[in-house]
Design a protein around this motif. Sequence first.
Motif, PDB file in Angstrom:
ATOM      1  N   VAL A 169      -6.065  -9.273  12.547  1.00  0.00           N
ATOM      2  CA  VAL A 169      -7.070 -10.013  11.779  1.00  0.00           C
ATOM      3  C   VAL A 169      -7.999 -10.721  12.758  1.00  0.00           C
ATOM      4  O   VAL A 169      -7.622 -10.952  13.914  1.00  0.00           O
ATOM      5  N   PRO A 170      -9.208 -11.076  12.328  1.00  0.00           N
ATOM      6  CA  PRO A 170     -10.084 -11.866  13.211  1.00  0.00           C
ATOM      7  C   PRO A 170      -9.584 -13.308  13.295  1.00  0.00           C
ATOM      8  O   PRO A 170      -8.833 -13.760  12.413  1.00  0.00           O
ATOM      9  N   PRO A 171      -9.964 -14.070  14.325  1.00  0.00           N
ATOM     10  CA  PRO A 171      -9.455 -15.438  14.531  1.00  0.00           C
ATOM     11  C   PRO A 171      -9.741 -16.388  13.370  1.00  0.00           C
ATOM     12  O   PRO A 171      -8.992 -17.340  13.158  1.00  0.00           O
ATOM     13  N   GLN A 172     -10.823 -16.147  12.630  1.00  0.00           N
ATOM     14  CA  GLN A 172     -11.185 -17.033  11.533  1.00  0.00           C
ATOM     15  C   GLN A 172     -10.470 -16.703  10.224  1.00  0.00           C
ATOM     16  O   GLN A 172     -10.632 -17.400   9.223  1.00  0.00           O
ATOM     17  N   HIS A 173      -9.664 -15.662  10.214  1.00  0.00           N
ATOM     18  CA  HIS A 173      -8.969 -15.234   8.995  1.00  0.00           C
ATOM     19  C   HIS A 173      -7.856 -16.229   8.642  1.00  0.00           C
ATOM     20  O   HIS A 173      -7.225 -16.795   9.540  1.00  0.00           O
ATOM     21  N   PRO A 174      -7.603 -16.450   7.343  1.00  0.00           N
ATOM     22  CA  PRO A 174      -6.526 -17.373   6.938  1.00  0.00           C
ATOM     23  C   PRO A 174      -5.154 -17.027   7.505  1.00  0.00           C
ATOM     24  O   PRO A 174      -4.299 -17.905   7.654  1.00  0.00           O
ATOM     25  N   ALA A 233     -14.458  -3.185  13.269  1.00  0.00           N
ATOM     26  CA  ALA A 233     -14.588  -3.459  11.835  1.00  0.00           C
ATOM     27  C   ALA A 233     -13.790  -4.699  11.451  1.00  0.00           C
ATOM     28  O   ALA A 233     -14.246  -5.525  10.636  1.00  0.00           O
ATOM     29  N   VAL A 234     -12.600  -4.863  12.035  1.00  0.00           N
ATOM     30  CA  VAL A 234     -11.793  -6.056  11.761  1.00  0.00           C
ATOM     31  C   VAL A 234     -12.477  -7.296  12.318  1.00  0.00           C
ATOM     32  O   VAL A 234     -12.554  -8.337  11.658  1.00  0.00           O
ATOM     33  N   GLU A 235     -12.997  -7.197  13.541  1.00  0.00           N
ATOM     34  CA  GLU A 235     -13.732  -8.330  14.133  1.00  0.00           C
ATOM     35  C   GLU A 235     -14.895  -8.745  13.251  1.00  0.00           C
ATOM     36  O   GLU A 235     -15.230  -9.929  13.148  1.00  0.00           O
ATOM     37  N   ALA A 236     -15.543  -7.762  12.596  1.00  0.00           N
ATOM     38  CA  ALA A 236     -16.697  -8.050  11.742  1.00  0.00           C
ATOM     39  C   ALA A 236     -16.296  -8.573  10.363  1.00  0.00           C
ATOM     40  O   ALA A 236     -17.160  -8.871   9.538  1.00  0.00           O
ATOM     41  N   GLY A 237     -14.985  -8.670  10.111  1.00  0.00           N
ATOM     42  CA  GLY A 237     -14.525  -9.223   8.847  1.00  0.00           C
ATOM     43  C   GLY A 237     -14.517  -8.245   7.684  1.00  0.00           C
ATOM     44  O   GLY A 237     -14.519  -8.653   6.523  1.00  0.00           O
ATOM     45  N   LEU A 238     -14.475  -6.939   7.996  1.00  0.00           N
ATOM     46  CA  LEU A 238     -14.526  -5.934   6.931  1.00  0.00           C
ATOM     47  C   LEU A 238     -13.152  -5.621   6.347  1.00  0.00           C
ATOM     48  O   LEU A 238     -13.043  -4.875   5.374  1.00  0.00           O
ATOM     49  N   ILE A 242      -3.753  -2.022  10.593  1.00  0.00           N
ATOM     50  CA  ILE A 242      -2.439  -1.857  11.217  1.00  0.00           C
ATOM     51  C   ILE A 242      -2.611  -0.884  12.379  1.00  0.00           C
ATOM     52  O   ILE A 242      -2.884   0.297  12.164  1.00  0.00           O
ATOM     53  N   ILE A 243      -2.491  -1.390  13.605  1.00  0.00           N
ATOM     54  CA  ILE A 243      -2.670  -0.540  14.780  1.00  0.00           C
ATOM     55  C   ILE A 243      -1.649  -0.910  15.858  1.00  0.00           C
ATOM     56  O   ILE A 243      -0.900  -1.875  15.722  1.00  0.00           O
ATOM     57  N   SER A 244      -1.649  -0.154  16.932  1.00  0.00           N
ATOM     58  CA  SER A 244      -0.702  -0.355  18.023  1.00  0.00           C
ATOM     59  C   SER A 244      -0.982  -1.652  18.775  1.00  0.00           C
ATOM     60  O   SER A 244      -2.135  -2.011  19.027  1.00  0.00           O
ATOM     61  N   ARG A 245       0.115  -2.330  19.145  1.00  0.00           N
ATOM     62  CA  ARG A 245      -0.031  -3.518  19.989  1.00  0.00           C
ATOM     63  C   ARG A 245      -0.663  -3.155  21.332  1.00  0.00           C
ATOM     64  O   ARG A 245      -1.375  -3.965  21.930  1.00  0.00           O
ATOM     65  N   LEU A 246      -0.424  -1.932  21.807  1.00  0.00           N
ATOM     66  CA  LEU A 246      -1.038  -1.481  23.054  1.00  0.00           C
ATOM     67  C   LEU A 246      -2.556  -1.622  23.023  1.00  0.00           C
ATOM     68  O   LEU A 246      -3.190  -1.880  24.035  1.00  0.00           O
ATOM     69  N   ALA A 247      -3.134  -1.403  21.833  1.00  0.00           N
ATOM     70  CA  ALA A 247      -4.588  -1.301  21.714  1.00  0.00           C
ATOM     71  C   ALA A 247      -5.296  -2.646  21.668  1.00  0.00           C
ATOM     72  O   ALA A 247      -6.533  -2.691  21.743  1.00  0.00           O
ATOM     73  N   ILE A 248      -4.553  -3.742  21.552  1.00  0.00           N
ATOM     74  CA  ILE A 248      -5.229  -5.034  21.368  1.00  0.00           C
ATOM     75  C   ILE A 248      -4.903  -6.039  22.469  1.00  0.00           C
ATOM     76  O   ILE A 248      -5.137  -7.236  22.306  1.00  0.00           O
ATOM     77  N   ASN A 255      -8.968 -13.774  22.620  1.00  0.00           N
ATOM     78  CA  ASN A 255      -8.994 -14.395  21.295  1.00  0.00           C
ATOM     79  C   ASN A 255     -10.043 -13.767  20.361  1.00  0.00           C
ATOM     80  O   ASN A 255     -10.672 -14.457  19.557  1.00  0.00           O
ATOM     81  N   LEU A 256     -10.209 -12.459  20.469  1.00  0.00           N
ATOM     82  CA  LEU A 256     -11.116 -11.749  19.563  1.00  0.00           C
ATOM     83  C   LEU A 256     -10.382 -11.243  18.329  1.00  0.00           C
ATOM     84  O   LEU A 256     -10.982 -11.067  17.270  1.00  0.00           O
ATOM     85  N   LEU A 257      -9.083 -11.006  18.502  1.00  0.00           N
ATOM     86  CA  LEU A 257      -8.240 -10.559  17.396  1.00  0.00           C
ATOM     87  C   LEU A 257      -6.899 -11.275  17.475  1.00  0.00           C
ATOM     88  O   LEU A 257      -6.450 -11.637  18.559  1.00  0.00           O
ATOM     89  N   ARG A 258      -6.269 -11.450  16.326  1.00  0.00           N
ATOM     90  CA  ARG A 258      -4.926 -12.016  16.277  1.00  0.00           C
ATOM     91  C   ARG A 258      -3.987 -10.991  15.634  1.00  0.00           C
ATOM     92  O   ARG A 258      -4.408 -10.221  14.771  1.00  0.00           O
ATOM     93  N   GLU A 259      -2.751 -11.027  16.027  1.00  0.00           N
ATOM     94  CA  GLU A 259      -1.763 -10.133  15.420  1.00  0.00           C
ATOM     95  C   GLU A 259      -0.761 -10.933  14.609  1.00  0.00           C
ATOM     96  O   GLU A 259      -0.392 -12.046  14.971  1.00  0.00           O
TER      97      GLU A 259
END
Length: 302
Positions: A169-174, A233-238, A242-248, A255-259
């Motif tokens: 999810v993006p950092p601003q997501h609940p 797309a997730v960063e843009a809030g769309l 569900i993706i690999s931890r390797l990829a993030i 701090n562009l994405l949170r898991e």
Amino acid sequence: MLDTQLLVFKTVAEQKSFSGAARVLHMTQPAISIHIQNLEDYFGTRLLDRNNRHVSLTEAGRVLYHYAVELSRLYDEARKAVAEVTGKVKGKLVIGATLTIGEYLLPRIAGYFKQRYPEVDITLEIANTQEIVRRVLGHELDLGLVEGRVEHPDLIQQDIYQDELVVIVPPQHPWAERKEITLEDLRREPVILREKGSGTRQVAEEGLKKAGLDLCALKIAMELGSTQAIKEAVEAGLGVAIISRLAIKKESRNNLLREVRLQGVDFKRSLRVAYSRHKFRSPSAEAFLRLLLSKEAFSLLD
């Protein structure tokens, strides 16, 4: 020249088409046709029956194919024996990988391998799991690195790395400050998925199904054929994905994405190397396989 013509003939026979042989051998289709014509002129008989879509062996072609296979095996054994005596590992190595492995795991390992074996020319080709397996079985690839398990009697698979899928999810997501979410939470959010045929999607679908949730119950916002596109797309809030931890790894550090973990769902998976039971493995393929199966290769990812 006759050796090359026999190799071309053997490949056409196995691919059942001139275009398929051209793809495997990285030659043009007219060049394939010239080699076959020259071989037929040499033996003074037609070796292949052509139609619009496929080619098949004539009776003479079936006889020659048997010898072409045997000669190819002897050449392969000779190359391997000479390499073992001289200690030289060289030649071409064609490796296929799924998107996640090809983007986030394989480049470092291939670079390390190239430093150790500079005389090996490595070609890396990226596709989804189904396509990689098809090309391994078609002897177009020496080795294939895949995410999803595929059952086939001619395919050998060995685990090389333990990975895990996570919800991003993006950092601003609940959910950004939560460690876990529930299946019901996921049902209420738009979800971005990889395309059908992707190993990541297969593992996500199987994990959710075991937990009692089918993909059709999700609010699927879009399906994308690129992990990078999904992250953007997730960063843009769309939606969430569900993706690999390797990829993030990079996005998590910056701090562009949170898991977050999905409660009650096992998204652990083994990344695998796959190869054909019937394809001869060259010294370079053997050396790369040994590296993949060693702990040494994956210390590069830490």
